[in-house]
Enzyme design. Structure first.
Site, short mmCIF file in Angstrom:
data_model
loop_
_atom_site.label_atom_id
_atom_site.label_comp_id
_atom_site.label_asym_id
_atom_site.label_seq_id
_atom_site.Cartn_x
_atom_site.Cartn_y
_atom_site.Cartn_z
N GLU A 62 0.88 -1.40 0.13
CA GLU A 62 0.07 -0.03 0.04
C GLU A 62 0.68 1.83 -0.22
O GLU A 62 0.44 2.13 -0.85
CB GLU A 62 -0.98 0.48 1.28
CG GLU A 62 -1.89 -0.69 0.99
CD GLU A 62 -1.30 -2.77 1.67
OE1 GLU A 62 -0.87 -2.97 2.03
OE2 GLU A 62 -2.60 -3.58 0.80
N HIS A 131 -10.88 -5.17 9.54
CA HIS A 131 -12.32 -4.07 8.32
C HIS A 131 -13.57 -4.11 8.81
O HIS A 131 -13.67 -3.79 7.51
CB HIS A 131 -12.33 -5.37 7.66
CG HIS A 131 -10.83 -6.33 6.59
ND1 HIS A 131 -10.03 -6.23 8.07
CD2 HIS A 131 -10.73 -6.15 5.97
CE1 HIS A 131 -8.44 -7.02 7.21
NE2 HIS A 131 -9.09 -7.45 5.77
#
Lengths: 326, 330
Positions: A62, A131
């Site tokens: 990322e 998440h």
């Protein structure tokens, strides 16, 4: 304007594809965006159509995805970098906050950073604590970045096009829960919704409900229920968390003198806090009741379905908040 | 200690030009140090390049104007060697509107778009993926530009290093990753920070060309190695190499113990491996008539830096309009 009924997922795909056709500099990069067709299928078919040069599968990196997008944008491309979920953007917070958002200012305008970070957001699918976030307000904290969070397929289409064509970096949040929901999508390749402009989703006289993304849906449901009980709600969809269309909120508030803020995010240092602070600073003379906030509970999210949903806002909680102030 | 290490020596004009750049950098940096002590440069961050001149000068001489340079916060020397005017650089140190970044970036955020110098970046490792992205633009657009990315040894241990180098290898991006190994990440020695202190060896793990470890105090050796690395990056893909060097002024100006902490080591590096002394000796040996030219360059550097200081001090500070300008492209 001619429009077709499509899910938000398709509206986003259509915007991406059209912008790639329109401008050679636009390209997509991210985890599984190519051969896999995108984890959420937003990039479905693009790899086959545009090839590996413009639909770039990346390693699970990322920091490098976001940082390389910044460099490519500084050099003249228009990257659309996908974060598979917005939770993973935390890994890249430095690239987004310290680089994308600040480079123009730090070098006093020598560079621009025209890119979009697309990120799938939200909670409610037993995705568990790491998440399950709607952390858009974190990103909206930082000047230099725009933050978009559409609530409808038509807006998703017009706002993504705007974000891609804008000269500034945009964090573009897409609510996973809204991906399959259909709505009219204009048949106009230049359908652009201006940065920082909110929309009135429902007119009403008694209470202003201010929301974004999923909060708009909960607010509209609550408004329909309250209508049966004689309470007339106006629903303001902010669409952008930065810039924030406070003028639109104030315009509505001058009429209703009451406000409930609805959001999927956590309550502390939030969108709700920001709107409430603005109202008390600028609209004090118009206030007839305390400003109420409906947000997720101040908790990490659990796995178990029964207790997970307890922590989330919904239309019933909006109704209850409205009833406290009318 | 000789220089060139067997490499063919460039011509006299080239060596003199490198000498000019290196003495200019040294003069600029030592002046910054004095100005900071006198509080004419303020702030808390000022990371000087004294001692490392041969790396920046030798490396940047290996790329073309159309190529790209990017570095960390120890960026003054790289900016000067890229040809940026010392006046606006010094003005940036002093927070003036005439600074390269309008007085809003400071010492750590020098850049000059017209020189394809993409900046100094203050977050350790933060510029590494930017370098990959700039290289991606060149590759995407079908040009054969190369990005020369200066990497501090300290940043070789954070995640940016791993992710950016790996991505550059996967995509065969035209980047030269040049680690300036000055032995210390702030105060921590490389052997205490890296399981493999021969940092160039990591190239193997990424599947990219290993350009080896070079003597970063030897401008000719640096340039020679970079010529090869740049050629490889231009045609094949990324290269990782490492220049062993040394900083004379500690991590930053607020590091006030470095000359006590590192006394013997510092004196040894200065006495035996100083890059300017070595280039000077080399020039005198190869071209015995060079001394007057070198003296003239030393004087010119002093004059140039004095003029830069004057320019900076006479420049206006930014104002309230500048404060709010360039947050966004309007």
């Amino acid at each position: 304007m001619a429009a077709r009924n499509q899910p938000m997922r398709e509206a986003l795909r259509k915007a991406l594809r059209e912008e790639m056709l329109r401008d050679e500099r636009v390209f997509v990069m991210g985890e599984e965006v190519g051969k896999w067709q995108g984890t959420h299928r937003i990039t479905r078919g693009l790899y086959e159509e545009f090839g590996a040069r413009r639909v770039r599968d990346t390693p699970i990196s990322e920091m490098a995805i976001c940082g390389a997008a910044v460099g490519a944008a500084m050099a003249g491309l228009r990257p659309v970098a996908e974060m598979m979920t917005i939770n993973f953007a935390f890994l890249a917070l430095d690239a987004i906050v310290n680089h994308a958002a600040k480079i123009r200012y730090m070098f006093d305008g020598q560079f621009s950073v025209p890119l979009v970070f697309r990120a799938a957001s939200g909670w409610g699918d037993q995705a568990t604590a790491s998440h399950s976030h709607a952390p858009e307000p974190i990103f909206a904290h930082f000047p230099g970045l725009y933050v978009a969070a559409p609530a409808t397929p038509g807006d998703a289409y017009g706002m993504l096009k705007t974000a891609i064509r804008d000269e500034n970096p945009v964090l573009f949040s897409e609510s996973i829960a809204l991906y399959p929901k259909p709505g009219p999508v204009p048949d106009d390749e230049d359908y652009l919704l201006p940065v920082g402009e909110g929309a009135i989703r429902r007119e009403g006289a008694d209470v202003t409900l201010v929301a974004w993304a999923r909060g708009v849906e909960w607010s509209l449901q609550a408004a329909r229920q309250l209508e049966r009980e004689g309470v007339d709600c106006e629903v303001v969809d902010m669409r952008w968390l930065r810039p924030l269309d406070m003028d639109l909120v104030y315009e509505s508030f001058r009429k209703t003198n009451r406000c409930v803020i609805v959001e999927e995010s956590l309550p502390m240092y939030s969108f709700g806090s920001e709107i409430a602070a603005g109202i008390q600073e600028d609209m004090f003379d118009y206030m007839d009741a305390p400003v109420k906030r409906v947000s997720a509970m101040d908790l990490p999210l659990p796995y178990a379905r029964d207790i997970e949903l307890m922590a989330l806002p919904d239309a019933d909680k909006v109704v209850a908040a409205v009833k406290e102030i009318v | 200690m000789d220089i060139a290490n067997g490499a063919a020596l460039p011509d006299r004009d080239t060596l003199l030009d490198w000498y000019r750049q290196m003495v200019l950098i040294r003069e600029f940096e030592e002046t910054c140090y004095e100005l900071y002590e006198e509080k004419r440069i303020t702030g808390v961050y000022l990371h000087l390049y004294s001692g490392q001149e041969a790396v920046g000068v030798g490396a940047l001489a290996a790329i073309e104007p159309r190529d790209h340079a990017i570095t960390s916060y120890r960026d003054h020397g790289v900016a000067l060697a890229r040809g940026v005017d010392p006046g606006p650089l010094m003005a940036e140190m002093m927070g003036k509107r005439s600074g390269v970044s309008g007085g809003k970036g400071g010492s750590m955020h020098l850049a000059s778009r017209e020189h394809n110098f993409w900046g100094g970046f203050a977050i350790v490792g933060g510029h590494l993926p930017l370098a990959a992205g700039i290289a991606l633009e060149a590759q995407y657009s079908g040009r054969d530009d190369v990005v020369l990315c200066f990497v501090g040894d300290g940043s070789s241990n954070n995640g940016y290093f791993h992710e950016a180098l790996n991505l550059s290898a996967v995509w065969r991006l035209p980047v030269v990753w040049l680690i300036e190994n000055n032995l210390y990440g702030m105060g921590t020695h490389i052997v205490e920070a890296s399981g493999q202190p021969l940092l160039h060896k990591r190239a193997l793990a990424y599947g990219m060309r290993d350009g080896g470890r070079i003597d970063g105090q030897d401008v000719v050796a640096v340039n020679c190695a970079l010529d090869e690395a740049v050629a490889h990056a231009r045609s094949e893909g990324p290269v990782l190499l490492e220049a062993l060097t040394y900083r004379y002024r500690g991590h930053g100006v607020s590091d006030r113990q470095y000359n006590v902490r590192l006394k013997d080591e510092l004196e040894e590096w200065k006495a035996e491996r100083d890059p300017i002394t070595r280039l000077g000796a080399c020039l005198e040996e190869a071209h015995p008539d060079s001394r007057p030219a070198m003296s003239a360059l030393e004087q010119a550097a002093r004059d140039q830096v004095l003029a830069a200081v004057k320019f900076a001090e006479e420049s206006p500070a930014p104002d309230a309009d500048d404060l709010v300008r360039n947050v966004y492209v309007e």
